[in-house]
Design a protein around this motif. Structure first.
Motif, PDB file in Angstrom:
ATOM      1  N   GLU A 196      34.255  16.604  21.716  1.00  0.00           N
ATOM      2  CA  GLU A 196      33.411  17.687  22.215  1.00  0.00           C
ATOM      3  C   GLU A 196      33.966  18.244  23.517  1.00  0.00           C
ATOM      4  O   GLU A 196      34.721  17.584  24.233  1.00  0.00           O
ATOM      5  CB  GLU A 196      31.975  17.205  22.413  1.00  0.00           C
ATOM      6  CG  GLU A 196      31.806  16.055  23.382  1.00  0.00           C
ATOM      7  CD  GLU A 196      30.354  15.601  23.486  1.00  0.00           C
ATOM      8  OE1 GLU A 196      29.484  16.451  23.784  1.00  0.00           O
ATOM      9  OE2 GLU A 196      30.087  14.399  23.261  1.00  0.00           O
ATOM     10  N   ILE A 241      35.049  27.046  23.468  1.00  0.00           N
ATOM     11  CA  ILE A 241      34.338  27.237  24.745  1.00  0.00           C
ATOM     12  C   ILE A 241      35.073  28.175  25.692  1.00  0.00           C
ATOM     13  O   ILE A 241      34.490  28.647  26.676  1.00  0.00           O
ATOM     14  CB  ILE A 241      34.075  25.899  25.452  1.00  0.00           C
ATOM     15  CG1 ILE A 241      35.389  25.226  25.891  1.00  0.00           C
ATOM     16  CG2 ILE A 241      33.225  24.984  24.586  1.00  0.00           C
ATOM     17  CD1 ILE A 241      35.201  24.085  26.872  1.00  0.00           C
ATOM     18  N   TRP A 249      28.894  25.019  24.279  1.00  0.00           N
ATOM     19  CA  TRP A 249      29.308  23.654  23.953  1.00  0.00           C
ATOM     20  C   TRP A 249      29.877  23.640  22.540  1.00  0.00           C
ATOM     21  O   TRP A 249      29.370  24.327  21.653  1.00  0.00           O
ATOM     22  CB  TRP A 249      28.117  22.705  24.011  1.00  0.00           C
ATOM     23  CG  TRP A 249      28.493  21.333  24.480  1.00  0.00           C
ATOM     24  CD1 TRP A 249      29.171  20.382  23.783  1.00  0.00           C
ATOM     25  CD2 TRP A 249      28.213  20.773  25.759  1.00  0.00           C
ATOM     26  NE1 TRP A 249      29.338  19.259  24.548  1.00  0.00           N
ATOM     27  CE2 TRP A 249      28.752  19.464  25.772  1.00  0.00           C
ATOM     28  CE3 TRP A 249      27.557  21.234  26.900  1.00  0.00           C
ATOM     29  CZ2 TRP A 249      28.653  18.616  26.878  1.00  0.00           C
ATOM     30  CZ3 TRP A 249      27.461  20.394  27.996  1.00  0.00           C
ATOM     31  CH2 TRP A 249      27.996  19.109  27.981  1.00  0.00           C
ATOM     32  N   HIS A 309      29.962  25.535  17.468  1.00  0.00           N
ATOM     33  CA  HIS A 309      29.885  26.045  18.843  1.00  0.00           C
ATOM     34  C   HIS A 309      28.491  26.618  19.037  1.00  0.00           C
ATOM     35  O   HIS A 309      28.022  27.426  18.227  1.00  0.00           O
ATOM     36  CB  HIS A 309      30.940  27.129  19.055  1.00  0.00           C
ATOM     37  CG  HIS A 309      30.930  27.712  20.437  1.00  0.00           C
ATOM     38  ND1 HIS A 309      31.143  29.048  20.679  1.00  0.00           N
ATOM     39  CD2 HIS A 309      30.728  27.132  21.649  1.00  0.00           C
ATOM     40  CE1 HIS A 309      31.085  29.270  21.981  1.00  0.00           C
ATOM     41  NE2 HIS A 309      30.824  28.127  22.587  1.00  0.00           N
ATOM     42  N   ASP A 324      24.239  25.112  23.799  1.00  0.00           N
ATOM     43  CA  ASP A 324      24.065  23.862  24.529  1.00  0.00           C
ATOM     44  C   ASP A 324      24.462  22.692  23.640  1.00  0.00           C
ATOM     45  O   ASP A 324      24.678  22.830  22.428  1.00  0.00           O
ATOM     46  CB  ASP A 324      22.625  23.705  25.025  1.00  0.00           C
ATOM     47  CG  ASP A 324      21.610  23.777  23.892  1.00  0.00           C
ATOM     48  OD1 ASP A 324      21.609  22.869  23.030  1.00  0.00           O
ATOM     49  OD2 ASP A 324      20.831  24.746  23.853  1.00  0.00           O
ATOM     50  N   ARG A 325      24.525  21.496  24.243  1.00  0.00           N
ATOM     51  CA  ARG A 325      25.027  20.317  23.551  1.00  0.00           C
ATOM     52  C   ARG A 325      24.120  19.897  22.394  1.00  0.00           C
ATOM     53  O   ARG A 325      24.612  19.527  21.314  1.00  0.00           O
ATOM     54  CB  ARG A 325      25.194  19.167  24.547  1.00  0.00           C
ATOM     55  CG  ARG A 325      25.871  17.934  23.974  1.00  0.00           C
ATOM     56  CD  ARG A 325      26.170  16.887  25.041  1.00  0.00           C
ATOM     57  NE  ARG A 325      26.922  15.782  24.455  1.00  0.00           N
ATOM     58  CZ  ARG A 325      26.357  14.720  23.892  1.00  0.00           C
ATOM     59  NH1 ARG A 325      25.023  14.624  23.857  1.00  0.00           N
ATOM     60  NH2 ARG A 325      27.103  13.755  23.368  1.00  0.00           N
TER      61      ARG A 325
END
Length: 644
Positions: free
Chosen positions: A241, A308, A338, A417, A420-421
């Motif tokens: 990641e 990213i 992310w 993608h 946020d995570r």
């Protein structure tokens, strides 16, 4: 720009390079072994040249054959991809010596970073923090043991030419050191032809964090931020990641600056990765992150960095190789959202992750995620998912292609993608679970399960994460009863008169339908009421008398229960079926022979691994349908045992 590019690689990376080259108007040349003659990368390229037999040493590692292919095709440049010859300095020199452009790291940088001991000394001189340890020339057992004592146990013994976990041992006490050293040297010598080792302090709660760097021939070097590659199995990356969870701005600045210093120390040109090991026991801190090694090539996980940053790293490689300056300066690069990547492998988690080979008779990977529900793997409760991001698939195969026993069994890289995570993790889990692959076993269920674990969601990751959760995540998957009930309803019509041929109703319960999937027989209630939440998630597709069902990464083909000539059920009652495509390498019994439960009947070889098939119960071998050397497909009948 470069007129014609030969890609000295195969599979998904060759397809990846071809895609960017085509967009830039560059003619592409693929190379292939006999095993890859019909592969996707061959079909995608403008031209393809055979370079030898299936074994890699006779084809993809054959420098002379690759250079001959470049000459034959009129290529003006060679891109090595990753793996194979991508970090071979002699190959790089041979390419440039013939007047071709080398789209890779300069040979002097490859050599400077090729041995871990020399690389550590170089990095220390450049002011890059290195793990406490010993990387000296004195390789005597006494000196190495002394160094281990000075560093303090536990320590790692690592082959200086190592990689992928080979030639590496953790040693917890001085009493274990001598034996571990002998074992490490023996393995290193066999794998790399070099038994030299170094000593490093073993890092508690280790996290694997790497920084993407890029240099050009004009003296410019930039970083494209970090990736976290801590989720590993047997030292092989599984999920990556970007950015790294828990990374604050100050630590990121210190880490990336160190990576740029590392690249400048070897006059680096092209795409490279500086790998660090971090002690995550107290969170990420700049004073507890140390240089580990440099990969002088493009990385498997480069798509998360591209996602990213909005940068095409292959395009940058081609432009830099053509003599252009980097397209962006450091202050023009930033992080947007992310990204996560999962490596989808043809392997069986329930059987020690044995690699599997064979034809992808059913193969569909989701390219987008619609608003939907999935079932939480721990609670079984439905979870709403409205994925706000994008999906990217990198693969070198299509439906109907085969996973070869000669090369790495990776099927695809799945990338999500999102802003946020959490969204990226949920989206990638759904992509893994919605991947339809049959008959090959894969790690798709495992991947999806890891991504939604509460610990992972909280960013509590380190290199031991998978090992701690492996019993849960790699458990063999069997269809739940509610899915069997759903299948029964789909396979059988509304009344007794509408039962499809080949399916059987139990005499004592007319609503129960018996059907098979592989070697197993199942029963489902065709009148059961399945809740919306349960029925919503599985992917179901009818194909004649068969029904395909995919649930959280596992695909079954349900169909009529098989019968022998006398009308008795064979599947699940003595039939021994091939669990995967392969070759019969041994037959241990004869027809008519008495056997006991668990006794070896025959051995099937797939992906250079042997799988022993045993008697399901005490009885007599009534039938043997194969001999040694036979090639069989999944679910082929190999033998039949009748009860004693």
């Amino acid at each position: 720009m470069l007129p014609a590019l030969l890609i000295a690689n195969r599979g998904e990376i060759a397809c990846r390079v071809i895609r960017t080259a085509r967009r830039l108007g560059i003619r592409t040349v693929a190379v292939y072994s006999d095993a890859d003659a019909q592969s996707l990368h061959v079909r995608e390229a403008d031209m393809a040249v055979r370079i030898g037999p299936a074994p890699a040493r006779e084809s993809y590692l054959n420098v002379a054959a690759i250079l001959a292919a470049a000459k034959e095709s009129g290529a003006t440049a060679i891109h090595p991809g990753y793996g194979f010859l991508s970090e071979n300095a002699d190959f790089a020199r041979a390419v440039t010596a013939t007047g071709l452009v080398w789209v890779g790291a300069p040979p002097h940088a490859i050599e400077a970073m090729g041995l871990k001991d020399a690389a550590k000394r170089c990095m220390a001189e450049a002011g890059v923090p290195v793990t406490p340890g010993y990387a000296g020339e004195d390789q005597s057992e006494a000196r190495l043991a002394e160094a281990a004592a000075q560093v303090g146990y536990p320590v790692l013994i690592k082959a200086v030419a190592g990689g992928g976990g080979k030639g590496m041992r953790r040693v917890d006490t001085a009493a274990d050191f001598a034996q571990a050293l002998v074992s490490c040297r023996r393995e290193a010598s066999a794998a790399f032809g070099n038994d030299k080792v170094l000593i490093e302090k073993y890092v508690a709660n280790p996290r694997h964090i790497e920084v993407q760097v890029f240099g050009d021939t004009h003296g410019n070097v930039v970083h494209l931020f970090e990736r976290d590659c801590s989720l590993q199995r047997r030292h092989q990356k599984v999920i990556e990641e970007a950015p790294a969870p828990g990374m604050d701005a100050a630590t990121r600045e210190a880490l990336c600056a160190a990576a740029v210093r590392a690249a400048r120390a070897v006059d680096y040109v092209g795409a490279g990765t500086i790998e660090f090991i971090a002690d995550g026991s107290e969170g990420l801190r700049a004073d507890r992150i140390w240089f580990m090694e440099m990969n002088t090539r493009l990385q498997v996980e480069h798509p998360v960095t591209e996602a990213i940053t909005g940068v095409d790293l292959v395009e940058w490689q081609l432009r830099v190789a053509a003599g252009e300056a980097l397209p962006k300066t450091q202050d023009q690069l930033s992080i947007d959202g992310w990204a996560m990547e999962a490596r989808l492998y043809a392997e069986d988690p329930a059987r020690g992750f044995l690699p599997v080979t064979g034809r992808l008779e059913r193969f569909a990977l989701p390219r987008a995620i619609r608003p939907s529900r999935y079932l939480d793997p721990q609670t079984g409760a439905p979870v709403e998912l409205d994925f706000p991001g994008t999906v990217r698939i990198e693969t070198g195969v299509e439906q109907g292609d085969a996973i070869s026993p000669h090369y790495d069994p990776m099927i695809a890289k799945l990338v999500c993608h999102a802003p946020d995570r959490r969204a990226a993790a949920l989206g990638l889990s759904k992509v893994c679970w919605d991947s339809v692959i049959w008959p090959l076993r894969t790690n798709a269920t495992l991947l999806g399960s890891l991504l939604v674990l509460p610990e992972f969601m909280a960013g509590d990751v380190d290199t031991g994460f998978i090992a701690r959760h492996i019993d849960y995540a790699a458990a063999d998957v069997t269809p739940p009863q509610w899915l069997l009930d759903t299948v029964a309803q789909r396979l059988v019509g509304g009344g007794a008169g509408h039962i499809a041929p080949g399916f059987r109703l139990n005499a004592h319960a007319v609503s129960t339908v018996r059907f098979s999937a592989g070697a197993e027989v199942f029963e489902g209630d065709r009148q059961a009421r399945v809740s919306y939440d349960q029925a919503h998630y599985p992917q179901l597709a009818r194909d004649g008398d068969y029904l395909w069902a995919t649930l959280q990464g596992t695909t079954w083909r349900f169909g009529p229960e098989r019968h022998d000539a006398s009308g008795g059920a064979s599947t699940g009652s003595g039939a021994v079926l091939a669990p995967m495509p392969g070759k019969v390498v041994a037959v241990a019994v004869e027809a008519g022979q008495s056997v006991v439960a668990g006794q070896a009947l025959l051995t099937l070889e797939a992906m250079k691994m042997e799988h022993v098939l045993t008697a399901p119960f005490d009885g007599t071998v009534e039938e043997l349908t194969v001999t040694v050397g036979a090639q069989v497909q999944v679910e082929a009948l190999l033998a039949r045992v009748v009860a004693a």
